[in-house]
Motif scaffolding. Structure first.
Motif: not given
Length: 284
Positions: A80-97
């Protein structure tokens, strides 16, 4: 003596480098500015042929998808922690991150389909379609009925011109999730690229029945009608796409091409003016 010569050489080098910057930097900066402006205005130039633009929709995971993707109960809290963080990066459009983070997730949970899906999302948005295709395939290896992964795999195939493979991927997505509006819309877009306009219209109408506010479906439907020379329906469909998304560049572009074909100069000029306005907008 050796140190003195070294210092003298360094001073000469730094002075030369400084002079080089003074001369070349303005040229490089101007060149970059011109290229950037050209990219912004690429849609605002009149095309010499009747090229229209086809729209594909990317599918994304949401928190509501998590129970259907992550099956390992023993590690669900960590996942869940991984999933939530991945969604945050996606929503901020930090594709390299997101690439870096997804790889770390995969290293921790090597058989997690969602991790490969997010890696695919990142590569797709960076324009690295071959790598995105491989990531989505890995996601599907670990979850055969992963409809959103099949859908995005199809989109990436379409981006590289592999429309037969794209069509099959969208059909796989629909086999597992028959009411998947984006998959129907993307399948319709593929049929347009393949010149199968009747099938395209059927698929796009299905997408619209399932999700009437999906602007891409309306835009593609307008394009399909335009290819069939049913210009009134094409205009109505494209206008609906623009109503849903006023700054929808592809829809305005296709509308301008339809007005060009129907010799409606006034409306064509209005559409082209809107294209220029959108092209000059600052990215958010």
């Amino acid at each position: 003596m050796k140190s003195e010569k070294s210092n003298k050489f360094m001073k000469i080098f730094l002075k030369s480098y400084y002079l080089w910057l003074l001369f070349f930097f303005p040229i490089l900066e101007e060149s970059y500015a011109k290229n950037h402006k050209a990219r912004q205005e690429s849609y605002s130039q009149q095309a010499s042929d009747n090229t229209t633009s086809i729209s594909f929709s990317q599918s994304k995971l949401r928190q509501s998808d998590r129970p259907f993707i992550i099956k390992d109960k023993a590690f669900q809290k960590d996942q869940l922690q991984f999933f939530t963080k991945a969604m945050q990066l996606e929503q901020s459009k930090d594709w390299k991150g997101l690439v870096v983070f997804s790889k770390r997730w995969i290293a921790t949970f090597p058989s997690e389909a969602a991790a490969y899906f997010f890696l695919g999302i990142a590569y797709e948005n960076l324009g690295h379609y071959s790598q995105a295709i491989e990531a989505y395939k890995k996601a599907i290896d670990f979850k055969k009925d992963f409809a959103k992964a099949w859908c995005n795999l199809g989109t990436c195939y379409a981006y590289v011109g592999a429309y037969a493979e794209a069509t099959e991927a969208f059909k796989h997505a629909l086999a597992g999730q028959p009411n998947f509006a984006k998959a129907w819309s993307n399948l319709g877009a593929c049929y347009i690229e393949l010149g199968q306009y009747s099938q395209a219209i059927k698929a796009l109408k299905k997408a619209i029945r399932l999700k009437p506010d999906l602007a891409e479906s309306w835009c593609n439907l307008g394009t399909a009608y335009g290819e069939r020379k049913d210009y009134q329906k094409a205009i109505e469909s494209l206008r609906k796409a623009i109503e849903l998304r006023p700054d929808y560049m592809e829809a305005w572009w296709n509308l301008a091409k339809i007005y060009e074909k129907t010799k409606n100069v006034v409306e064509k000029m209005k559409a082209e003016q809107k294209i220029k306005e959108i092209a000059h907008q600052k990215p958010k």
